[in-house]
Design an enzyme around this catalytic site. Structure first.
Site: not given
Ligand code: GAR
Length: 203
Positions: A70, A97-98, A112, A144-145, A148
């Site tokens: 990843r 998911i980044l 979303h 953000d981290a 969603d």
């Protein structure tokens, strides 16, 4: 973000790309204030990439199976995005998911198909149906981290109809979503914004 004459958008997709198409169409009008400088994906052979090619927009693909892990996936995705020096990155149906270091490098917006914080994650439409809500909708938010969880920029409600299945409901959500995404990106790039805690303040 400080508005500049024509903002540079990098749009990431994983599928049909109808939200991307709505942005491409909007950007055809110079008054819109943005242009899509690249489209990225986490998989090959999707309509979203075809839409970019038809619009003469450069594309890149970074696939997780082609990466050692990843970390490499995130590094390669970030390098590909950064090469286009975006003012704003838009996740338009991008299903990976980044890592925080990727979404924090450039302002990153996600669309979303639910009214967050209800029904986060990859199965929002099915989850809303299964729960039995009578109203769901769409949320455009900064990333953000978390998953969603970022500050909400705009939301619009969509009624759930008796007899809706996931496909029917998602199609009605997407019709609303495309308009809201175009409107929201346009306002952000033309007018600028600031983020105060969880609130996104538009002039
Ligand atoms: C959109 O409804 C978007 O909100 C959703 O995928 C669809 C993509 O449609 N994204 C997510 O569910 C992310 N969790 P499109 O490829 O036709 O634009």
């Amino acid at each position: 973000m400080v508005a500049r004459v024509t903002a540079r958008l990098v749009v990431l997709v994983s599928g049909a790309g109808t939200n991307l198409q709505a942005l491409l169409d909007a950007c055809a009008d110079p008054a819109y204030g943005a242009r899509v400088v690249a489209v990225g994906a986490d998989r090959d052979g999707i309509e979203g990439l075809e839409r970019a090619t038809r619009a003469d927009v450069p594309t890149f693909v970074v696939r997780l199976p082609d990466c050692a892990d990843r970390d490499e996936f995130n590094d390669r995705t970030l390098d590909a995005i950064a090469a286009y020096e975006p003012d704003l990155v838009v996740l338009a149906g991008y299903m990976k998911i980044l890592a925080p270091r990727v979404v924090e490098r450039f302002p990153t917006l996600n669309t979303h198909p639910a009214l967050l914080p209800s029904f986060p994650g990859a199965h929002a439409v099915a989850d809303a149906l299964a729960y039995g809500v009578t109203v769901t909708g769409v949320t455009v938010h900064f990333v953000d981290a978390g998953v969603d969880t970022g500050p909400v920029v705009a939301q619009r409600a969509v009624e759930v109809r008796l007899g809706d299945d996931e496909a029917a409901l998602h199609e009605r959500i997407k019709a609303v979503e495309r308009a809201l995404l175009v409107e929201t990106v346009g306002r952000l790039v033309r007018d600028g914004y600031r983020i105060e805690g969880r609130k996104v303040v538009l002039p």
